[in-house]
Scaffold this motif. Structure first.
Motif, PDB file in Angstrom:
ATOM      1  N   GLU A 244       0.910  -1.126   0.131  1.00 53.33           N
ATOM      2  CA  GLU A 244      -0.022  -0.109   0.000  1.00 53.33           C
ATOM      3  C   GLU A 244       0.882   1.156  -0.115  1.00 53.33           C
ATOM      4  O   GLU A 244       2.146   1.181   0.587  1.00 53.33           O
ATOM      5  CB  GLU A 244      -0.916  -0.078   1.267  1.00 53.33           C
ATOM      6  N   GLY A 245       0.177   2.477  -0.512  1.00 55.18           N
ATOM      7  CA  GLY A 245       0.932   3.826  -0.423  1.00 55.18           C
ATOM      8  C   GLY A 245       0.859   4.248  -1.878  1.00 55.18           C
ATOM      9  O   GLY A 245       0.981   3.488  -2.918  1.00 55.18           O
ATOM     10  N   ASP A 246       1.424   5.598  -1.942  1.00 53.87           N
ATOM     11  CA  ASP A 246       1.494   6.278  -3.172  1.00 53.87           C
ATOM     12  C   ASP A 246       3.024   6.034  -3.722  1.00 53.87           C
ATOM     13  O   ASP A 246       3.980   6.017  -3.003  1.00 53.87           O
ATOM     14  CB  ASP A 246       1.296   7.964  -2.826  1.00 53.87           C
ATOM     15  N   ALA A 249       5.464   8.721  -3.152  1.00 54.69           N
ATOM     16  CA  ALA A 249       5.915   8.772  -1.950  1.00 54.69           C
ATOM     17  C   ALA A 249       7.240   7.691  -1.624  1.00 54.69           C
ATOM     18  O   ALA A 249       7.258   6.723  -2.256  1.00 54.69           O
ATOM     19  CB  ALA A 249       4.795   8.774  -1.142  1.00 54.69           C
ATOM     20  N   TYR A 251       7.676   6.149   1.257  1.00 52.37           N
ATOM     21  CA  TYR A 251       7.256   5.074   2.301  1.00 52.37           C
ATOM     22  C   TYR A 251       6.177   4.002   1.569  1.00 52.37           C
ATOM     23  O   TYR A 251       5.133   4.364   1.099  1.00 52.37           O
ATOM     24  CB  TYR A 251       6.847   5.785   3.523  1.00 52.37           C
ATOM     25  N   ARG A 252       6.168   2.807   1.908  1.00 50.93           N
ATOM     26  CA  ARG A 252       5.488   1.693   1.445  1.00 50.93           C
ATOM     27  C   ARG A 252       5.048   0.976   2.853  1.00 50.93           C
ATOM     28  O   ARG A 252       5.547   0.766   3.805  1.00 50.93           O
ATOM     29  CB  ARG A 252       6.085   0.812   0.486  1.00 50.93           C
ATOM     30  N   ALA A 331      -9.307  11.684   6.030  1.00 49.93           N
ATOM     31  CA  ALA A 331      -8.461  11.090   5.260  1.00 49.93           C
ATOM     32  C   ALA A 331      -7.574  10.011   6.137  1.00 49.93           C
ATOM     33  O   ALA A 331      -7.049  10.548   7.099  1.00 49.93           O
ATOM     34  CB  ALA A 331      -7.526  12.159   4.653  1.00 49.93           C
ATOM     35  N   GLY A 332      -7.406   8.936   5.809  1.00 44.94           N
ATOM     36  CA  GLY A 332      -6.584   7.792   6.606  1.00 44.94           C
ATOM     37  C   GLY A 332      -7.439   7.455   7.750  1.00 44.94           C
ATOM     38  O   GLY A 332      -7.220   6.403   8.488  1.00 44.94           O
ATOM     39  N   ASN A 361      -7.583  14.221   9.353  1.00 46.10           N
ATOM     40  CA  ASN A 361      -6.423  13.682   8.613  1.00 46.10           C
ATOM     41  C   ASN A 361      -5.567  12.925   9.653  1.00 46.10           C
ATOM     42  O   ASN A 361      -5.255  13.337  10.494  1.00 46.10           O
ATOM     43  CB  ASN A 361      -5.765  14.690   7.859  1.00 46.10           C
ATOM     44  N   GLY A 365       0.255   9.234   5.798  1.00 49.95           N
ATOM     45  CA  GLY A 365      -0.046   8.337   4.626  1.00 49.95           C
ATOM     46  C   GLY A 365      -0.619   7.124   4.929  1.00 49.95           C
ATOM     47  O   GLY A 365      -0.777   6.129   4.191  1.00 49.95           O
ATOM     48  N   ARG A 367      -3.328   4.277   7.158  1.00 45.68           N
ATOM     49  CA  ARG A 367      -4.668   4.396   7.169  1.00 45.68           C
ATOM     50  C   ARG A 367      -4.746   3.584   8.649  1.00 45.68           C
ATOM     51  O   ARG A 367      -4.636   2.450   8.783  1.00 45.68           O
ATOM     52  CB  ARG A 367      -5.453   3.545   6.066  1.00 45.68           C
TER      53      ARG A 367
END
Length: 458
Positions: A244-246, A249, A251-252, A331-332, A361, A365, A367
């Motif tokens: 998961e993650g962008d 970005a 971080y994963r 968000a999150g 938020n 990033g 969740r």
């Protein structure tokens, strides 16, 4: 003579139908049936098949459970503590692991790094790619580092060929990149279709169980974020991991969705670097980096991911709305949960938020849906509404009920220990959790039975 016919498969559960249906009769999902062409008819080998079937039936004998001898479960470390935690302690021999994620998220990179770590320990690894050439894999591997002599590469998409190579080479670990590129010649549909993906997974599952080889399968995901192909693919494998993650970005997050050998609540945090993925062994520290000082609407909370406590910053912004229907954004965390907590604030505390826009938020990033962050969300909303800053050394956790009570959460002692380790001085927590924590030196514990008591501490 063989005939070609058309059958519709459900991508969610694998249900077969002779005609297209809007809703699958088995799983009740809509628009999941896809058309596949299959070959049916006589092959002229019925007598041989009957003989082989009779032989298999004669050889198949039930065994008493008490008479089965098992060795102690031995796991192979991957060289990544974060990945080992998600897998349940390491790689189990004969397991089939599915790794899914968005394109460019780092699926192939982390598996190549695992291959590097295993070959350094003398393990024989076979990396099978259906998407890249040998030169492309070599270029990517050269950026990661040096590999051992036991690292073998194969560019092939035919299941029959791959099965023959695995039986001849006898590797200990096999990586398939990716399952959507594999095809079997007996199945007439195109690679990546429901029939091909299901057949390929079945072949690799049989190889893993029969030969005791650990197999990692890379799976592409759809725009909804699930593995492309039939949902039965996830039911067949032993472990399902999602990245998961962008991808833009650094971080994963590696999350276990299904695991027959361990917990599904664990996560692993990685950082994408020039030389590949790097472990983040203290996620709480990076989650709190850049936290504003002296700003209203910000407080730190502690959430548990499996056995790991993670500190996250909860941010809220409440402002007057000019709209007929005020805007609510989360968000999150769960949007509906935020709306529920705002209703509790209005009813139990008397703050009128119905004319205000509210934005919540989870910074970093990540969740979080655990109810333990309810108290932090409520305090952040009230802090932003009154424009009062909360001390940056204060942490809050606890579940908020509809009556405004603060309910107990699990593993309260581990949450307090993590907060103390990162230098927090004050913790607002449920009063019913105090007996399980006891006295802790160097940190102030403020028990609260309801929201009004929690607000007094601010």
């Amino acid at each position: 003579m063989a005939k070609k016919s058309t059958i519709f498969f459900c991508q969610n559960c694998g249900y077969e139908s002779a005609k297209w249906l809007g809703q699958c009769p088995a799983c009740k999902e809509w628009n999941t049936l896809v058309e596949e062409t299959v070959v049916t008819g006589k092959t002229g080998k019925s007598s041989k098949k009957t003989e082989s079937l009779a032989a298999r039936i004669h050889e198949a004998q039930p065994v008493k459970l008490s008479g089965i001898k098992t060795e102690s479960e031995i796991r192979t470390a991957t060289g990544f503590e974060e990945l080992d935690r998600v897998l349940g302690g390491g790689i189990v021999a004969g397991s089939l692991v599915l790794v899914g994620g968005d394109p460019g998220i780092g699926k192939s990179t982390i598996l190549l790094q695992v291959c590097k770590n295993l070959t350094e320990k003398g393990k024989k690894v076979l990396y099978i790619s259906g998407e890249e050439s040998l030169q492309q894999i070599k270029l990517r591997a050269s950026r990661i580092g040096s590999f051992g002599e036991e690292m073998l590469l194969l560019c092939e998409t035919s299941l029959e060929t791959i099965q023959g190579v695995i039986e001849r080479v006898q590797p200990e670990i096999v990586v398939i990149d990716s399952i959507q590129t594999m095809y079997q010649e007996d199945v007439s549909s195109a690679p990546g279709s429901v029939s091909q993906v299901r057949e390929a997974t079945s072949v690799f599952m049989q190889i893993a169980k029969r030969m005791g080889i650990s197999i990692f399968i890379v799976g592409h995901v759809t725009k909804e974020g699930v593995v492309a192909g039939p949902r039965v693919l996830e039911h067949m494998v032993d472990t399902v991991l999602y990245f998961e993650g962008d991808r833009h970005a650094a971080y994963r997050i590696l999350r276990g969705v299904k695991n027959r050998f361990g917990s599904t609540n664990e996560i692993g945090v990685f950082e994408m670097c020039q030389s590949g993925l790097k472990e983040v062994k203290n996620p709480s520290e990076y989650m709190l980096s850049g936290k504003p000082q002296g700003a209203s609407g910000s407080i730190v909370s502690c959430s548990m991911e499996g056995t790991r406590p993670i500190l996250v910053e909860v941010q809220a912004l409440v402002c007057r709305s000019n709209l007929a229907m005020p805007r609510r954004t989360a968000a999150g965390t769960d949007y509906n949960r935020v709306g529920l907590l705002m209703a509790v604030i209005e009813k139990r505390i008397g703050m009128h938020l119905s004319t205000c826009d509210a934005y919540v938020n989870i910074a970093g990033g990540i969740r979080m849906n655990e109810p333990a962050i309810d108290l932090a969300i409520v305090l952040a909303l009230i802090s932003s509404y009154k424009d009062i800053a909360i001390d940056e050394k204060t942490l809050a956790f606890g579940e908020v009920g509809l009556s405004g009570e603060i309910r107990a959460v699990s593993m309260a002692q581990q949450r307090v220990a993590e907060a103390k380790k990162l230098g927090f001085e004050t913790i607002i927590l449920p009063a019913v959790s105090m007996p399980s924590i006891g006295k802790v030196e160097g940190i102030r514990l403020l028990p609260a039975a309801n929201l009004r008591e929690a607000l007094k501490y601010l």
